[in-house]
Write an enzyme that holds these catalytic residues in place. Structure first.
Site, PDB file in Angstrom:
ATOM      1  N   ARG A   1      -7.869   9.580  16.086  1.00 55.49           N
ATOM      2  CA  ARG A   1      -6.314   9.008  15.264  1.00 55.49           C
ATOM      3  C   ARG A   1      -6.401  10.209  14.629  1.00 55.49           C
ATOM      4  NH1 ARG A   1      -7.274   6.311  18.294  1.00 55.49           N
ATOM      5  NH2 ARG A   1      -7.261   4.037  18.751  1.00 55.49           N
TER       6      ARG A   1
ATOM      7  N   PHE B   1       1.705   7.888  11.571  1.00 56.04           N
ATOM      8  CA  PHE B   1       0.468   7.430  12.101  1.00 56.04           C
ATOM      9  C   PHE B   1      -0.996   6.507  11.531  1.00 56.04           C
ATOM     10  CE2 PHE B   1       1.199  10.140  15.748  1.00 56.04           C
ATOM     11  CZ  PHE B   1       2.261   9.949  16.105  1.00 56.04           C
ATOM     12  N   ASN B   2      -1.478   7.676  10.847  1.00 56.19           N
ATOM     13  CA  ASN B   2      -2.837   6.352  10.242  1.00 56.19           C
ATOM     14  C   ASN B   2      -3.608   6.907   9.220  1.00 56.19           C
ATOM     15  OD1 ASN B   2      -3.300   6.287  13.426  1.00 56.19           O
ATOM     16  ND2 ASN B   2      -4.874   4.471  12.460  1.00 56.19           N
TER      17      ASN B   2
ATOM     18  N   SER C   1       5.934   3.184  13.057  1.00 54.17           N
ATOM     19  CA  SER C   1       4.804   3.509  13.549  1.00 54.17           C
ATOM     20  C   SER C   1       4.514   4.354  14.438  1.00 54.17           C
ATOM     21  CB  SER C   1       4.497   2.017  13.157  1.00 54.17           C
ATOM     22  OG  SER C   1       2.973   2.177  13.960  1.00 54.17           O
TER      23      SER C   1
ATOM     24  N   ASN D   1      -9.314  -4.969   9.645  1.00 55.97           N
ATOM     25  CA  ASN D   1      -9.346  -4.616  10.924  1.00 55.97           C
ATOM     26  C   ASN D   1      -8.799  -3.006  10.672  1.00 55.97           C
ATOM     27  OD1 ASN D   1      -8.116  -7.166  11.266  1.00 55.97           O
ATOM     28  ND2 ASN D   1      -5.806  -6.369  10.119  1.00 55.97           N
TER      29      ASN D   1
ATOM     30  N   LYS E   1       8.823  -2.974  16.064  1.00 61.84           N
ATOM     31  CA  LYS E   1       9.477  -1.620  15.211  1.00 61.84           C
ATOM     32  C   LYS E   1      10.393  -1.281  16.465  1.00 61.84           C
ATOM     33  CE  LYS E   1       7.017  -1.744  12.030  1.00 61.84           C
ATOM     34  NZ  LYS E   1       7.293  -1.565  10.574  1.00 61.84           N
TER      35      LYS E   1
ATOM     36  N   TYR F   1       0.882  -1.349   0.028  1.00 64.59           N
ATOM     37  CA  TYR F   1      -0.433  -0.416   0.031  1.00 64.59           C
ATOM     38  C   TYR F   1       1.108   1.632  -0.159  1.00 64.59           C
ATOM     39  CZ  TYR F   1      -3.040   2.772   2.055  1.00 64.59           C
ATOM     40  OH  TYR F   1      -4.160   4.550   2.487  1.00 64.59           O
TER      41      TYR F   1
ATOM     42  N   TYR G   1       4.333  -6.889  16.845  1.00 59.43           N
ATOM     43  CA  TYR G   1       4.075  -5.889  15.901  1.00 59.43           C
ATOM     44  C   TYR G   1       4.973  -4.642  16.826  1.00 59.43           C
ATOM     45  CZ  TYR G   1       3.541  -2.526  12.700  1.00 59.43           C
ATOM     46  OH  TYR G   1       3.798  -0.976  11.996  1.00 59.43           O
TER      47      TYR G   1
ATOM     48  N   LYS H   1       2.528  -6.632   9.050  1.00 60.46           N
ATOM     49  CA  LYS H   1       1.707  -5.365   9.937  1.00 60.46           C
ATOM     50  C   LYS H   1       0.728  -5.604  10.855  1.00 60.46           C
ATOM     51  CE  LYS H   1      -0.964  -3.611   6.213  1.00 60.46           C
ATOM     52  NZ  LYS H   1      -1.427  -2.093   5.320  1.00 60.46           N
TER      53      LYS H   1
ATOM     54  N   PRO I   1      -9.558  -4.457  22.789  1.00 59.22           N
ATOM     55  CA  PRO I   1      -8.007  -4.462  23.469  1.00 59.22           C
ATOM     56  C   PRO I   1      -6.992  -3.956  22.736  1.00 59.22           C
ATOM     57  CG  PRO I   1      -9.356  -6.892  23.628  1.00 59.22           C
ATOM     58  CD  PRO I   1     -10.304  -5.573  22.245  1.00 59.22           C
TER      59      PRO I   1
HETATM   60  P1  NAD Z   1       1.706  -3.695   2.694  1.00 52.81           P
HETATM   61  O1  NAD Z   1       1.596  -4.931   3.593  1.00 52.81           O
HETATM   62  O2  NAD Z   1       1.178  -3.295   1.721  1.00 52.81           O
HETATM   63  O3  NAD Z   1       3.126  -3.582   2.581  1.00 52.81           O
HETATM   64  C1  NAD Z   1       4.334  -4.515   2.382  1.00 52.81           C
HETATM   65  C2  NAD Z   1       5.360  -5.012   1.551  1.00 52.81           C
HETATM   66  O4  NAD Z   1       5.539  -6.192   2.158  1.00 52.81           O
HETATM   67  C3  NAD Z   1       4.183  -6.198   1.172  1.00 52.81           C
HETATM   68  O5  NAD Z   1       3.541  -6.008  -0.284  1.00 52.81           O
HETATM   69  C4  NAD Z   1       4.612  -7.542   1.431  1.00 52.81           C
HETATM   70  O6  NAD Z   1       4.175  -8.731   0.196  1.00 52.81           O
HETATM   71  C5  NAD Z   1       6.356  -7.131   1.730  1.00 52.81           C
HETATM   72  N1  NAD Z   1       6.887  -8.285   2.230  1.00 52.81           N
HETATM   73  C6  NAD Z   1       6.528  -8.548   3.344  1.00 52.81           C
HETATM   74  N2  NAD Z   1       7.338  -8.865   4.069  1.00 52.81           N
HETATM   75  C7  NAD Z   1       8.071  -9.691   3.008  1.00 52.81           C
HETATM   76  C8  NAD Z   1       9.414 -10.117   2.932  1.00 52.81           C
HETATM   77  N3  NAD Z   1       9.786 -11.073   3.522  1.00 52.81           N
HETATM   78  N4  NAD Z   1      10.325 -10.031   2.307  1.00 52.81           N
HETATM   79  C9  NAD Z   1       9.743  -9.242   0.997  1.00 52.81           C
HETATM   80  N5  NAD Z   1       8.952  -8.835   0.784  1.00 52.81           N
HETATM   81  C10 NAD Z   1       7.874  -8.681   2.137  1.00 52.81           C
HETATM   82  O7  NAD Z   1       1.619  -2.833   4.312  1.00 52.81           O
HETATM   83  P2  NAD Z   1       2.023  -1.001   4.397  1.00 52.81           P
HETATM   84  O8  NAD Z   1       1.137  -0.115   4.614  1.00 52.81           O
HETATM   85  O9  NAD Z   1       2.028  -0.655   3.022  1.00 52.81           O
HETATM   86  O10 NAD Z   1       2.896  -0.867   5.006  1.00 52.81           O
HETATM   87  C11 NAD Z   1       4.620  -0.387   5.123  1.00 52.81           C
HETATM   88  C12 NAD Z   1       5.367  -0.429   6.095  1.00 52.81           C
HETATM   89  O11 NAD Z   1       4.915   0.524   6.494  1.00 52.81           O
HETATM   90  C13 NAD Z   1       5.437  -2.000   6.969  1.00 52.81           C
HETATM   91  O12 NAD Z   1       6.525  -1.743   7.752  1.00 52.81           O
HETATM   92  C14 NAD Z   1       4.644  -1.437   8.422  1.00 52.81           C
HETATM   93  O13 NAD Z   1       5.067  -2.054   8.891  1.00 52.81           O
HETATM   94  C15 NAD Z   1       4.422   0.609   7.762  1.00 52.81           C
HETATM   95  N6  NAD Z   1       3.248   0.829   8.509  1.00 52.81           N
HETATM   96  C16 NAD Z   1       2.054   0.694   8.317  1.00 52.81           C
HETATM   97  C17 NAD Z   1       1.117   1.452   8.864  1.00 52.81           C
HETATM   98  C18 NAD Z   1       0.065   1.263   8.064  1.00 52.81           C
HETATM   99  O14 NAD Z   1      -1.492   1.131   8.953  1.00 52.81           O
HETATM  100  N7  NAD Z   1      -0.249   0.770   7.150  1.00 52.81           N
HETATM  101  C19 NAD Z   1       1.449   2.155   9.948  1.00 52.81           C
HETATM  102  C20 NAD Z   1       2.004   2.228  10.907  1.00 52.81           C
HETATM  103  C21 NAD Z   1       3.519   1.810  10.708  1.00 52.81           C
HETATM  104  N1  UFG Z   2     -12.081   1.124  14.975  1.00 51.93           N
HETATM  105  C1  UFG Z   2     -13.655   1.104  15.329  1.00 51.93           C
HETATM  106  N2  UFG Z   2     -14.058  -0.432  14.251  1.00 51.93           N
HETATM  107  C2  UFG Z   2     -13.493  -0.310  13.466  1.00 51.93           C
HETATM  108  C3  UFG Z   2     -11.710  -0.784  13.027  1.00 51.93           C
HETATM  109  C4  UFG Z   2     -11.472   0.159  14.064  1.00 51.93           C
HETATM  110  O1  UFG Z   2     -13.991   1.842  15.517  1.00 51.93           O
HETATM  111  O2  UFG Z   2     -13.609  -1.556  12.903  1.00 51.93           O
HETATM  112  C5  UFG Z   2     -11.561   2.270  15.944  1.00 51.93           C
HETATM  113  C6  UFG Z   2     -10.544   2.085  16.341  1.00 51.93           C
HETATM  114  O3  UFG Z   2     -11.047   1.414  18.077  1.00 51.93           O
HETATM  115  C7  UFG Z   2      -9.667   3.087  16.915  1.00 51.93           C
HETATM  116  C8  UFG Z   2     -10.043   3.974  15.002  1.00 51.93           C
HETATM  117  O4  UFG Z   2     -10.992   3.292  14.959  1.00 51.93           O
HETATM  118  O5  UFG Z   2     -10.377   4.614  17.691  1.00 51.93           O
HETATM  119  C9  UFG Z   2      -8.208   3.752  13.985  1.00 51.93           C
HETATM  120  O6  UFG Z   2      -8.541   2.053  14.112  1.00 51.93           O
HETATM  121  P1  UFG Z   2      -7.631   1.275  12.873  1.00 51.93           P
HETATM  122  O7  UFG Z   2      -7.444  -0.318  13.215  1.00 51.93           O
HETATM  123  O8  UFG Z   2      -7.782   1.769  11.967  1.00 51.93           O
HETATM  124  O9  UFG Z   2      -6.014   1.993  13.592  1.00 51.93           O
HETATM  125  P2  UFG Z   2      -4.890   1.591  14.585  1.00 51.93           P
HETATM  126  O10 UFG Z   2      -4.934   3.331  15.156  1.00 51.93           O
HETATM  127  O11 UFG Z   2      -5.539   1.348  15.884  1.00 51.93           O
HETATM  128  O12 UFG Z   2      -3.537   1.094  14.271  1.00 51.93           O
HETATM  129  C10 UFG Z   2      -2.694   1.411  13.229  1.00 51.93           C
HETATM  130  C11 UFG Z   2      -2.266   0.922  12.065  1.00 51.93           C
HETATM  131  C12 UFG Z   2      -1.768   0.555  13.524  1.00 51.93           C
HETATM  132  C13 UFG Z   2      -0.568   1.278  13.218  1.00 51.93           C
HETATM  133  C14 UFG Z   2      -0.817   2.519  14.146  1.00 51.93           C
HETATM  134  C15 UFG Z   2      -0.063   3.886  14.066  1.00 51.93           C
HETATM  135  O13 UFG Z   2      -3.269  -0.318  12.396  1.00 51.93           O
HETATM  136  O14 UFG Z   2      -0.136  -0.833  13.576  1.00 51.93           O
HETATM  137  O15 UFG Z   2      -1.860   2.865  13.106  1.00 51.93           O
HETATM  138  O16 UFG Z   2      -0.406   3.821  13.012  1.00 51.93           O
HETATM  139  F1  UFG Z   2       0.456   1.073  14.644  1.00 51.93           F
END
Ligand code: NAD
Ligand code: UFG
Length: 355
Positions: A230, A177-178, A124, A197, A152, A11, A148, A84, A292
């Protein structure tokens, strides 16, 4: 010189590849596609009309990774690859520790061997655990509440130790952040496996009719409407932050840590209302139990990134919801094959794929 993007089919990675290609960078992508589709890369090629190289490879394949470094003049790495999902990490801690830790260690070892010392790392806001106050600055107390988040935190520490060992290392740790939203073309976006999720993908699947209602996880938080707050950031603003971080580490050394957010929080109910306006759909919801591990409020102090990276998020909540909706409507089943792009690929016009 080339930039290696790990997890570039995912993504955030795919959006960042677009920004890099449009800025004129040579891009090399490694992704094992465990949570993404090669179609996102076809579409990156289509949107940018630029070429890049993609390797379908696991980062834990050390020999394969070394061959990529031997073949391309890589000057820096942006490391997105990893697992993630917070809930899944509680169920499968070994898988999360193994993938996120081992792949990053191997990546850094190979970088060291090939004398590539510039790294942008995806961290994150989860590393702030239960924040004591908001907005959250980079020097706030750290703590993780799930495997997770602990990967990080540990990786941040490892990267700091690495940079302290050799001044040639320049590392930028970006705490997202988000991230929500999608490219304005509607051709790439977030494509979660199964039931989402995260809030925004869930809301957009309700809006498009794939899910029946949003479950609002708790309405008794100490916030104005009782629901969690958020800091949602447009994925394109986030992607642009990576280019700024890259420019900074190319010129310097040591470790810098930056929050990438907007500095503004929205509640779950505000997000549902904003998405209703953007989509023109009514979005039914029901209040459910708190999830939780969730915290009440989380938003960034972005002053350091504004000042040191000369970066700030410019896209507001309306644009985030509008772009998410465009992506959702035009791709209700996520990524599906495109005959046009595959034809162009076969002609070798867009990008090369090597196993
Ligand atoms: P994503 O899952 O869409 O992208 C991660 C990519 O890494 C995927 O394409 C997956 O196929 C690839 N991958 C995973 N393990 C691998 C491996 N061992 N070798 C090669 N490729 C591998 O996730 P994203 O949302 O684009 O997130 C990117 C990064 O940002 C992640 O490290 C995630 O933890 C971090 N992050 C994401 C969010 C979020 O909400 N999306 C928030 C904070 C941090
Ligand atoms: N929420 C709902 N219903 C849902 C999903 C979420 O009410 O079906 C609420 C949660 O309780 C929270 C808010 O929406 O209050 C945002 O929830 P997300 O699951 O979208 O995001 P989080 O802030 O919980 O976590 C996300 C990523 C984490 C990352 C964090 C900060 O999932 O991996 O943002 O980057 F660490």
């Amino acid at each position: 010189m080339a930039i290696l993007i790990t997890g570039g089919a995912g993504y955030i990675g795919s959006h960042t590849c677009i920004e890099l290609l449009e800025a004129g960078y040579e891009v090399v992508i490694v992704d094992n596609l465990c949570n993404s589709s090669h179609i996102s890369l076809n579409r990156v090629a289509e949107i940018t009309n630029k070429t890049f190289t993609f390797y379908k490879m696991d980062l834990m394949d050390r020999a394969g990774l070394e061959s990529i470094f031997a073949r391309h003049p890589i000057e820096a790495v942006i490391h997105f690859a990893g697992l993630k999902a917070v809930g899944e990490s509680v169920q499968l801690p070994l898988s999360y520790y193994h993938t996120n830790m081992t792949s990053t260690l191997i990546l850094c070892e190979v970088m060291k061997k090939f004398e590539v010392h510039k790294l942008v790392f995806s961290s994150s806001a989860t590393v702030y655990g239960l924040p004591e106050a908001v907005p959250i600055a980079e020097n706030a107390a750290l703590g993780a509440t799930n495997p997770y988040g602990r990967t990080k935190l540990m990786l941040e520490q490892i990267l700091q130790d690495l940079a302290a060992s050799d001044e040639r290392w320049g590392v930028s740790i970006l705490r997202y952040f988000n991230p929500i939203g999608a490219h304005k073309s509607g051709r790439i976006g977030e494509n979660p496996n199964g039931i989402p999720n995260n809030l925004l993908p869930y809301i957009s699947q309700v809006a498009v009719g794939k899910l029946t209602q949003v479950n609002v996880f708790g309405d008794d938080y100490p916030t104005p409407d009782g629901t969690g707050i958020r800091d949602y950031i447009h994925v394109v603003d986030l992607a642009k932050g990576h280019l700024k971080a890259l420019e900074k580490i190319k010129a310097g050394s040591g470790v810098d840590i930056y929050n990438l957010g907007t500095g503004r929080g929205y509640s779950v109910l505000e997000m549902i209302a904003a998405f209703e306006i953007a989509s023109g759909q009514s979005i039914p919801y029901a209040v459910a139990e708190r999830r939780p591990g969730d915290i009440a409020v989380c938003f960034a102090d972005t002053e350091k990134a504004n000042r040191e990276l000369n970066w700030s998020a410019t896209r507001g909540i309306e644009e985030m919801c509008r772009d998410s909706w465009r992506w959702q409507c035009s791709n209700p089943s996520g990524y599906e094959e495109d005959s046009f792009v595959l034809h162009e690929l076969a002609a070798g016009n867009y990008h090369k794929t090597a196993q």
